[in-house]
Structures are given as C-alpha cells and as structure tokens.
Design a protein around this motif. Structure first.
Motif, PDB file in Angstrom:
ATOM      1  N   ALA A 169      81.699   5.071  62.949  1.00 27.15           N
ATOM      2  CA  ALA A 169      81.707   5.128  61.483  1.00 27.15           C
ATOM      3  C   ALA A 169      81.411   3.752  60.903  1.00 27.15           C
ATOM      4  O   ALA A 169      80.668   3.626  59.926  1.00 27.15           O
ATOM      5  CB  ALA A 169      83.055   5.639  60.993  1.00 27.15           C
ATOM      6  N   ILE A 170      81.989   2.710  61.516  1.00 25.38           N
ATOM      7  CA  ILE A 170      81.753   1.361  60.997  1.00 25.38           C
ATOM      8  C   ILE A 170      80.292   0.963  61.210  1.00 25.38           C
ATOM      9  O   ILE A 170      79.653   0.387  60.313  1.00 25.38           O
ATOM     10  CB  ILE A 170      82.717   0.363  61.664  1.00 25.38           C
ATOM     11  N   ASP A 171      79.745   1.295  62.378  1.00 27.52           N
ATOM     12  CA  ASP A 171      78.331   0.999  62.643  1.00 27.52           C
ATOM     13  C   ASP A 171      77.444   1.682  61.609  1.00 27.52           C
ATOM     14  O   ASP A 171      76.486   1.094  61.092  1.00 27.52           O
ATOM     15  CB  ASP A 171      77.935   1.492  64.040  1.00 27.52           C
ATOM     16  N   ILE A 172      77.756   2.954  61.328  1.00 31.43           N
ATOM     17  CA  ILE A 172      76.938   3.706  60.384  1.00 31.43           C
ATOM     18  C   ILE A 172      77.126   3.163  58.972  1.00 31.43           C
ATOM     19  O   ILE A 172      76.180   3.101  58.189  1.00 31.43           O
ATOM     20  CB  ILE A 172      77.288   5.204  60.482  1.00 31.43           C
ATOM     21  N   GLU A 173      78.346   2.707  58.688  1.00 32.08           N
ATOM     22  CA  GLU A 173      78.600   2.130  57.371  1.00 32.08           C
ATOM     23  C   GLU A 173      77.697   0.912  57.144  1.00 32.08           C
ATOM     24  O   GLU A 173      77.222   0.696  56.025  1.00 32.08           O
ATOM     25  CB  GLU A 173      80.073   1.732  57.270  1.00 32.08           C
ATOM     26  N   VAL A 174      77.469   0.153  58.204  1.00 31.45           N
ATOM     27  CA  VAL A 174      76.568  -1.008  58.075  1.00 31.45           C
ATOM     28  C   VAL A 174      75.182  -0.536  57.642  1.00 31.45           C
ATOM     29  O   VAL A 174      74.572  -1.106  56.730  1.00 31.45           O
ATOM     30  CB  VAL A 174      76.484  -1.784  59.412  1.00 31.45           C
ATOM     31  N   ILE A 175      74.688   0.537  58.284  1.00 29.22           N
ATOM     32  CA  ILE A 175      73.356   1.039  57.958  1.00 29.22           C
ATOM     33  C   ILE A 175      73.320   1.571  56.523  1.00 29.22           C
ATOM     34  O   ILE A 175      72.387   1.278  55.761  1.00 29.22           O
ATOM     35  CB  ILE A 175      72.949   2.182  58.923  1.00 29.22           C
ATOM     36  N   VAL A 176      74.360   2.347  56.163  1.00 31.35           N
ATOM     37  CA  VAL A 176      74.381   2.934  54.826  1.00 31.35           C
ATOM     38  C   VAL A 176      74.449   1.838  53.769  1.00 31.35           C
ATOM     39  O   VAL A 176      73.692   1.849  52.798  1.00 31.35           O
ATOM     40  CB  VAL A 176      75.557   3.921  54.694  1.00 31.35           C
ATOM     41  N   ALA A 177      75.342   0.874  54.000  1.00 25.84           N
ATOM     42  CA  ALA A 177      75.469  -0.213  53.033  1.00 25.84           C
ATOM     43  C   ALA A 177      74.165  -1.014  52.968  1.00 25.84           C
ATOM     44  O   ALA A 177      73.715  -1.395  51.880  1.00 25.84           O
ATOM     45  CB  ALA A 177      76.635  -1.114  53.421  1.00 25.84           C
TER      46      ALA A 177
ATOM     47  N   LEU B 232      67.149  -7.521  57.862  1.00 17.57           N
ATOM     48  CA  LEU B 232      67.463  -8.682  57.022  1.00 17.57           C
ATOM     49  C   LEU B 232      68.940  -8.676  56.640  1.00 17.57           C
ATOM     50  O   LEU B 232      69.631  -9.696  56.751  1.00 17.57           O
ATOM     51  CB  LEU B 232      66.581  -8.670  55.771  1.00 17.57           C
ATOM     52  N   VAL B 233      69.430  -7.500  56.198  1.00 15.21           N
ATOM     53  CA  VAL B 233      70.831  -7.410  55.786  1.00 15.21           C
ATOM     54  C   VAL B 233      71.740  -7.709  56.972  1.00 15.21           C
ATOM     55  O   VAL B 233      72.698  -8.501  56.872  1.00 15.21           O
ATOM     56  CB  VAL B 233      71.126  -6.011  55.198  1.00 15.21           C
ATOM     57  N   VAL B 234      71.428  -7.102  58.126  1.00 17.48           N
ATOM     58  CA  VAL B 234      72.254  -7.328  59.314  1.00 17.48           C
ATOM     59  C   VAL B 234      72.205  -8.800  59.719  1.00 17.48           C
ATOM     60  O   VAL B 234      73.225  -9.397  60.086  1.00 17.48           O
ATOM     61  CB  VAL B 234      71.788  -6.411  60.462  1.00 17.48           C
ATOM     62  N   ALA B 235      71.024  -9.408  59.604  1.00 11.19           N
ATOM     63  CA  ALA B 235      70.895 -10.820  59.962  1.00 11.19           C
ATOM     64  C   ALA B 235      71.740 -11.687  59.039  1.00 11.19           C
ATOM     65  O   ALA B 235      72.414 -12.618  59.493  1.00 11.19           O
ATOM     66  CB  ALA B 235      69.437 -11.248  59.901  1.00 11.19           C
ATOM     67  N   LEU B 236      71.714 -11.360  57.738  1.00 19.43           N
ATOM     68  CA  LEU B 236      72.529 -12.135  56.796  1.00 19.43           C
ATOM     69  C   LEU B 236      73.998 -12.044  57.168  1.00 19.43           C
ATOM     70  O   LEU B 236      74.728 -13.042  57.157  1.00 19.43           O
ATOM     71  CB  LEU B 236      72.306 -11.627  55.370  1.00 19.43           C
ATOM     72  N   ILE B 237      74.431 -10.821  57.507  1.00 15.60           N
ATOM     73  CA  ILE B 237      75.834 -10.636  57.893  1.00 15.60           C
ATOM     74  C   ILE B 237      76.144 -11.446  59.153  1.00 15.60           C
ATOM     75  O   ILE B 237      77.163 -12.138  59.231  1.00 15.60           O
ATOM     76  CB  ILE B 237      76.125  -9.137  58.118  1.00 15.60           C
TER      77      ILE B 237
ATOM     78  N   GLY C 247      72.652   3.019  63.863  1.00 12.98           N
ATOM     79  CA  GLY C 247      73.942   2.324  63.853  1.00 12.98           C
ATOM     80  C   GLY C 247      74.161   1.575  65.147  1.00 12.98           C
ATOM     81  O   GLY C 247      74.500   0.391  65.154  1.00 12.98           O
ATOM     82  N   LEU C 248      73.918   2.263  66.267  1.00  7.42           N
ATOM     83  CA  LEU C 248      74.135   1.621  67.564  1.00  7.42           C
ATOM     84  C   LEU C 248      73.125   0.492  67.772  1.00  7.42           C
ATOM     85  O   LEU C 248      73.457  -0.581  68.273  1.00  7.42           O
ATOM     86  CB  LEU C 248      74.030   2.655  68.687  1.00  7.42           C
ATOM     87  N   TRP C 249      71.868   0.747  67.375  1.00  7.79           N
ATOM     88  CA  TRP C 249      70.831  -0.271  67.558  1.00  7.79           C
ATOM     89  C   TRP C 249      71.150  -1.522  66.758  1.00  7.79           C
ATOM     90  O   TRP C 249      71.067  -2.642  67.262  1.00  7.79           O
ATOM     91  CB  TRP C 249      69.469   0.300  67.161  1.00  7.79           C
ATOM     92  N   PHE C 250      71.559  -1.326  65.489  1.00  5.71           N
ATOM     93  CA  PHE C 250      71.804  -2.513  64.677  1.00  5.71           C
ATOM     94  C   PHE C 250      73.116  -3.194  65.046  1.00  5.71           C
ATOM     95  O   PHE C 250      73.284  -4.380  64.792  1.00  5.71           O
ATOM     96  CB  PHE C 250      71.723  -2.182  63.185  1.00  5.71           C
ATOM     97  N   GLU C 251      74.033  -2.455  65.681  1.00  6.16           N
ATOM     98  CA  GLU C 251      75.205  -3.146  66.225  1.00  6.16           C
ATOM     99  C   GLU C 251      74.741  -4.106  67.322  1.00  6.16           C
ATOM    100  O   GLU C 251      75.190  -5.247  67.406  1.00  6.16           O
ATOM    101  CB  GLU C 251      76.222  -2.164  66.800  1.00  6.16           C
TER     102      GLU C 251
ATOM    103  N   SER D 129      71.175   0.116  53.599  1.00  7.35           N
ATOM    104  CA  SER D 129      70.183   0.931  52.899  1.00  7.35           C
ATOM    105  C   SER D 129      70.397   0.889  51.393  1.00  7.35           C
ATOM    106  O   SER D 129      69.447   0.829  50.613  1.00  7.35           O
ATOM    107  CB  SER D 129      70.253   2.381  53.363  1.00  7.35           C
ATOM    108  N   LEU D 130      71.667   0.915  51.006  1.00  4.78           N
ATOM    109  CA  LEU D 130      71.987   0.869  49.576  1.00  4.78           C
ATOM    110  C   LEU D 130      71.498  -0.441  48.968  1.00  4.78           C
ATOM    111  O   LEU D 130      70.827  -0.444  47.919  1.00  4.78           O
ATOM    112  CB  LEU D 130      73.504   1.004  49.406  1.00  4.78           C
ATOM    113  N   VAL D 131      71.810  -1.538  49.651  1.00  2.70           N
ATOM    114  CA  VAL D 131      71.365  -2.852  49.169  1.00  2.70           C
ATOM    115  C   VAL D 131      69.838  -2.893  49.117  1.00  2.70           C
ATOM    116  O   VAL D 131      69.237  -3.360  48.137  1.00  2.70           O
ATOM    117  CB  VAL D 131      71.932  -3.964  50.077  1.00  2.70           C
ATOM    118  N   ALA D 132      69.199  -2.368  50.179  1.00  3.70           N
ATOM    119  CA  ALA D 132      67.739  -2.384  50.230  1.00  3.70           C
ATOM    120  C   ALA D 132      67.156  -1.551  49.099  1.00  3.70           C
ATOM    121  O   ALA D 132      66.178  -1.944  48.457  1.00  3.70           O
ATOM    122  CB  ALA D 132      67.266  -1.856  51.583  1.00  3.70           C
ATOM    123  N   ALA D 133      67.740  -0.382  48.826  1.00 10.02           N
ATOM    124  CA  ALA D 133      67.202   0.504  47.801  1.00 10.02           C
ATOM    125  C   ALA D 133      67.319  -0.109  46.421  1.00 10.02           C
ATOM    126  O   ALA D 133      66.426   0.014  45.591  1.00 10.02           O
ATOM    127  CB  ALA D 133      67.936   1.843  47.844  1.00 10.02           C
TER     128      ALA D 133
END
Lengths: 408, 311
Positions: free
Chosen positions: B225-233, B263-268, B19-23, B235-239
């Motif tokens: 929580a928001i950072d982790i939500e990015v990862i969870v969301a 990729l998802v984070v980049a799109l966002i 979460g912190l890394w992708f933030e 992952s869901l999209v990726a799965a």
C-alpha cells in the motif's frame, strides 16, 4: 496525558548491545529514566585472578570490541609499573600509534551511529566506509581487525615497516580530507543541527559533580585529558591540543569528537616522523612482584582506569577495571531528563556507551525468586523443555542415525 | 474494457508493478547516493513474496478482524484514488466535478489506517507511532490540501481531468504553481513518512511505529500500500503540477509519465539522503510556520491571477 513508561531495551533497534532503559514519559517529554545494566557481565575481573598475567592480557583485550587496545594498554602499563620495566621508545611510539588509530576508528564509528540515531543514514554509510581505511591498517599492523594483540609486557609484539609507514601517512591525508567534509556537514546541515543542539544539556558544574569523563565532559568545557594531564606512552613527545567545547549539548559532543579526529591525524604524523630506531620490547619476568598499581589511560570514550594488586606470583591477586562508560552513566540520567522521547537514543548514544566495557556486575531482578541449577540439571531441564514443545533430540538423533545407516 | 482498465492497465496490476519497480528505483538511488551497491531490481518483489510466506502473528489483545482489515483498507483506498488521476493524457478513467477533493480524502485514508492499526495493536511502540502518525497528519494535511487546490482554483475546475486539461492548454500558468509544487513535495514526504518526516516509524526510537506488531502478509500488504501510495501521490503531483507532454501519442505519453514519476521518486530519494529525521514538534512547527503560509501565498497569487484572467 497520564505518565506512561516505555522500555528501551534490552533488545531495541537503537541499542547495539543489551541494556535496559525504562523511560517514563509525560506526553512526548521524558519525565525520568531508570536503567538496568549487567546483561553483558562476563566475569572477566574474576577470571583474570585465575590466569597468569600474560593470559589475563589477552582476556582484558576482549573486554571491548572497539577500544580493545585501550584496555590492554591500561593493563600493560599497570603491570609494567608493577614489574619496574622500562619500555623502549620505539615500543611506546608504536603503542601510541595504535592507540590513535583506534581513537580514529572509534570516533568515526560513533559519528555514524550518532547520525543513524537521528535518522541521517547517509552520514553513517560515509563514515563507516572511511573507517575501513583505519581498520585495514589495524589489521595490517596487528593481524586482526579488532583485537590487535599488539601489546605485551615490556613493549609491543609487532614492528612497523617503512612500507606501512608510507601507507598510513597516505591514508591520513585522505581521512583528513573526508573528516573536513564531515565537519562541514555537522556544522551546516540544518536538520542535523536541529536534532543535536540544545539536546542532552549538562552544565560544567554538573559534569564535574557527576564525574563525567572523556568527550562527554570536554563538551561541557571540562578541560580534562589524561594524555596531557598524566602523560603516558609517547604522549610527552607529541604536540596536541585538548579539544574542549562550550556547547554543553550533543552538538558540542559531535564537535569535540570531530576535532579530536584532526588531532589524532596530527599525532600520528608526528609519531611516524619521529619514530625512533631500536628494539620494540624488553623481556618481562613471569612472576610479578607484590604491590598495588593504578593505571590511567585516555580511551576514545574517556578515562579508563585499571587497578592491579600483585602478590608475588604469576597471577594477579585482584584486577579492577573502571571503564569510561561507567563514569558517564550518571551523567546520562541527568542529561536525558526533560528531553523528548525522540532524543532518548541520541542522548544515550552521545556518551558513546559501551555496555560490555561497563558491565562488571549483575543485579538480580528478583533475588529471592528462581532456583540455582547445576550444569547437569540445567541440561536435563533444556531437554525436557524442548520435549514438551514437541522437539525430542533423542528421537531426532535416532532417526538421523537410522538414515545414515540407510545411506551406507 | 473497463474491467481490463481497472484490473490490468492502468489499474491494479500496473500499479503493483510500478509500485514495486519504483521502490527499487528509490532504494537504488538512495544506496548509490550513500556510496552503497543497493538491491537488485527484483528485491522489492522478493521481499513481498517472502513476507507473504511468513507467519502471521496477531497480538492477543488486538481485535483480529480490525487488525487484518487495516492493510486491505489502506491498499483499497490508494488504488481507488488512482482511477481519478489523469496519467499520460488529459482524461482519467473516471472523472466528475470534485474528484480532486475525493482523491485527497482517499489519500488520507492510509494514514488513518496506520493510526488505527497502531492503536489496535495495543503495544506501546505501536500506540506511540499511531499518535505520531495522527499528529503529523494534522501538520501536513492542510498545507497539502491548499497546495493541491490552489491550482484547481486557477483552473476553475474541481476535477483532476479538468485541471490537467486547463494546464495542458496554458502550460505557462503551470509555472505559476511552482511554490505549491514545492509545498506539495515537502508535505508528501510527511504523507509517505519518509526522512525527514519518518517520525511515526522512527526506527531508533519506537522500533517500527504503528507497524511494530505487524508481520507476514498483513505487513506485506501494508508495504505494498505504501509503495502504491508513492505512485498515486507521484501521479497526482505530475497531473497537477507537471502538465507537459499530455497531447503526445500514447506511447510517448506513457514514457513521459513514467519519467515524471521517476522525477518525484528521485526528489524524495534525494531529500531523504541529505537530511536527518526531525522531531515531531519541529515537524509541526515547520509545517505551520513555513508550509502553510507558503500555500496560503499560493492561494493569494492564484486568486489575483484568476481575477486578471477572467475579468
């Protein structure tokens, strides 16, 4: 949903300066707005009366951080008229050049702020990056980024070198290129247009009735520009067109300002091409004759008016300033009604408000409450207030000096 | 082993780190696209630690227990959702028929906590932000549900692990879900409250929305929580939509999984670079006029294709 009132300001992320807007909401829609100004009142007009003309000039320049040259030119023009000074052509050209550079930096700054208000921070970063080009020139020409102090009575204080001219011309090309890109962004980016068009609508009649000035009025098809209608400085010698738009909304105000940027680039090129040789200033007397003068100047935000009454001494009898923002406040109140709360910041920002320009008076919220303290009593009050909150400066001072003793 | 999985990898510790890394990745990309330098890699961690050390202020009128519980609840819900999502292979830590729906509901809980947090802060800006959060939820939630469940219908499986297994076996069918992928990406911007849908926390209008009154460690937990939500969301999209490289060796799988999240984070990040914030009514209009029909069309397509696949 019942009506709720939410305060925007005096401290709020959308405002870069203090001002208080009380917005009454009907759901998300704005029902009415009440504003309270005066947080930035510094008593400059009164202070000018106690200073000589030339001292006042430096004070006047500090009215505003963005259009400092506008105020100083308006003031200088008034004093020159009072004293009957004939400013050399070269001086007028340099004065106009600084004025247009200032217009560019002000409009680029505004474009960024407006984009930030609607959450488009990318445009903010881009325009503010490009604004630095102009800021560098202003620093080069005037020795300072904001208060250039180029004006003096009878002309200007600094001359241009051929190097500087070439440098400015080069950067004008860069800026024109980038402004074209911003114009494209502003007219093509869907979310930006969705946020700007049909927001803060004001008809031409309303703009005229409410006395709107500058780009705010020109975006409502009011064809008014002091530079053309009452030419001053070097404007009679240059060709430019007054940018008018008939959108009557915030989108129109963006277009007017972007188009004015292109006009400014063209004006600067013409000025530098036809820059006459000769002196840049004539000597001005210390004492100014008695009389009343009124000076108009098209600041980036609109018409700036200065009134001076001289009494034959070296100090003015009265200085009165009407900054463009003041003329636009009533228009804001009209424009903001019926919009959504989300639009309040951009509608307020659309007039490019400058609170420190405007705040010529303060209003006491509770005129009969409170008390008047002398300087000594205020100091004593401060010391005791801090002591009550557990911070005793006398005590701290003692500790500090003891510690210094020990160190020795 | 299960305890290790939950606490360390791929559980809580990994999630926090990711979460912190992708933030950082998001902020850095955003900054570079805006011609700025951007923060150093440890900035999100430094922010987090700094916030933890700050004073906690709870408004006088707020219910202190509820006020403090909301960030924890948001964090818990997002972490719980993570355990049901397959990451670099076709099995999740826990899995049962219908967990796709549970994950979606768990991902709704953070938004509900934003609403409650704002509502119980009792300040004007918070209340407005809270109401906007909820209004926005009604706009994006249904298209998002439909976009996620349309692939599930085609796979004829209601567990995320089953869906991934199906698409890993039929990668061409995953391409069919491209419209749903687009809908999911756009609605995720709403769920994660990013530009152009950062309306509930529009800085220039309502200061920080529901989080206006939050400070110190409560705010730190919310941000985590928001950072982790990015990862969870992500992952869901990726799965669901990017079921590629799931049968590779685990180390290669993890790299591919991290690339998908990137990729998802980049799109966002790209979307929030190139757009302005919409107004709430424009957002609701957009979701119901374009996203909901697009998601419905995806459902129709999947129904028809399913008819052909299973005569």
């Amino acid at each position: 949903m019942s009506k709720i009132t939410i305060p925007i300001g005096p401290q709020h992320p959308a405002l870069k300066e203090p001002a208080s807007f009380k917005i009454t909401l009907n759901g998300e829609e704005i029902y009415s707005m009440d504003m309270r100004l005066g947080y930035n009142h510094r008593g400059i007009e009164k202070a000018c009366e106690q200073r000589t003309y030339i001292q006042s000039l430096y004070l006047i320049e500090r009215i505003c951080g963005i259009c400092s040259h506008s105020h100083s030119t308006a003031f200088t023009q008034a004093v020159e008229e009072l004293a009957g000074l004939q400013v050399p052509k070269r001086g007028l050209y340099i004065r106009t050049l600084i004025a247009e550079l200032e217009r560019i930096h002000s409009h680029l700054l505004w474009l960024g702020v407006a984009a930030h208000e609607v959450g488009f921070d990318t445009l903010l970063m881009y325009t503010w990056r490009d604004r630095e080009l102009v800021m560098d020139h202003l620093a080069e020409l005037g020795g300072n980024r904001v208060n250039y102090a180029v004006n003096t009575f009878g002309g200007v204080r600094r001359d241009l070198t051929p190097d500087e001219i070439a440098h400015i011309l080069k950067d004008m090309d860069t800026l024109e290129e980038r402004t074209k890109y911003y114009a494209q962004v502003a007219t093509e980016e869907a979310t930006l247009i969705a946020r700007l068009s049909k927001v803060g609508v004001m008809s031409k009649t309303e703009a005229e009735t409410l006395g709107a000035v500058g780009p705010t009025a020109r975006a409502c098809s009011v064809d008014r520009d002091v530079r053309r209608d009452d030419p001053y400085a070097a404007y009679p010698d240059v060709q430019f067109k007054v940018c008018v738009d008939d959108h009557c909304d915030v989108y129109g105000r963006v277009l007017v300002r972007v188009n004015e940027l292109f006009e400014s680039y063209s004006i600067i090129r013409q000025l530098l091409k036809n820059l006459p040789e000769g002196p840049i200033a004539v000597k001005a007397p210390r004492r100014m004759p008695a009389g009343e003068v009124f000076s108009r100047y098209e600041a980036p935000r609109g018409e700036d008016c200065h009134y001076i009454k001289g009494n034959g001494t070296d100090k003015p009898d009265r200085v009165k300033i009407r900054a463009p923002t003041l003329a636009n406040w009533r228009a804001v109140r009209k424009m903001i009604e019926g919009n959504y709360l989300a639009d309040a910041p951009i509608v307020i920002a659309a007039i490019d408000p400058c609170f420190s320009c405007t705040d010529r008076a303060i209003e006491l919220v509770r005129p009969h409450g409170g008390e008047v303290l002398t300087w000594g009593a205020l100091r004593q009050f401060g010391i005791e207030w801090h002591r009550r909150h557990g911070l005793d400066f006398a005590d701290l001072n003692k500790k500090f000096s003891q510690r210094m003793e020990r160190v020795k | 082993m299960a305890i290790f999985n939950i606490l360390v990898f791929p559980g809580i510790l990994f999630l926090v780190a990711a979460g912190l890394w992708f933030e950082f990745v998001d902020r850095r990309m955003y900054a570079r696209m805006q011609n700025r330098q951007g923060p150093p890699w440890f900035q999100p961690l430094a922010d987090f630690i700094k916030l933890l050390a700050k004073e906690t202020i709870i408004p006088e009128d707020a219910n202190p227990r509820l006020f403090a519980a909301m960030p924890v609840l948001a964090l818990t819900a997002t972490i719980c959702a993570f355990f049901y999502i397959p990451l670099w292979n076709t099995t999740a830590l826990f899995s049962f028929q219908g967990d796709a729906i549970v994950v979606m509901y768990l991902l709704t809980i953070p938004t509900m906590t934003f609403f409650l947090a704002g509502w119980y802060s009792t300040s004007l800006y918070s209340t407005l932000g809270a109401v906007r959060s909820l209004t926005q939820l009604f706009a994006y939630e249904i298209p998002l549900f439909m976009a996620v469940l349309a692939p599930a219908m085609l796979a004829n499986d209601w567990s995320l692990a089953g869906i991934t297994k199906f698409y890993a076996a039929h990668p061409l069918l995953a391409l069919l879900n491209l419209p749903a992928f687009c809908v999911a990406m756009v609605t995720l911007l709403g769920k994660l409250e990013k530009v152009p849908f950062d309306i509930p926390e529009a800085e220039t209008e309502i200061v920080a929305g529901a989080f206006t009154e939050y400070a110190g460690r409560h705010l730190a937990l919310f941000r985590l929580a928001i950072d982790i939500e990015v990862i969870v969301a992500g992952s869901l999209v990726a799965a669901i939509f990017l079921p590629f490289g799931l049968t590779l060796p685990w180390w290669l799988g993890i790299i591919i999984y991290l690339l998908k999240i990137t990729l998802v984070v980049a799109l966002i990040a790209i979307m929030r670079t190139i757009m302005a914030r919409l107004r709430i009514e424009q957002m609701v209009n957009f979701c119901w006029k374009f996203l909901a029909p697009a998601a419905l069309a995806q459902l129709m397509i999947n129904l028809v294709v399913k008819g052909f696949l299973q005569p």
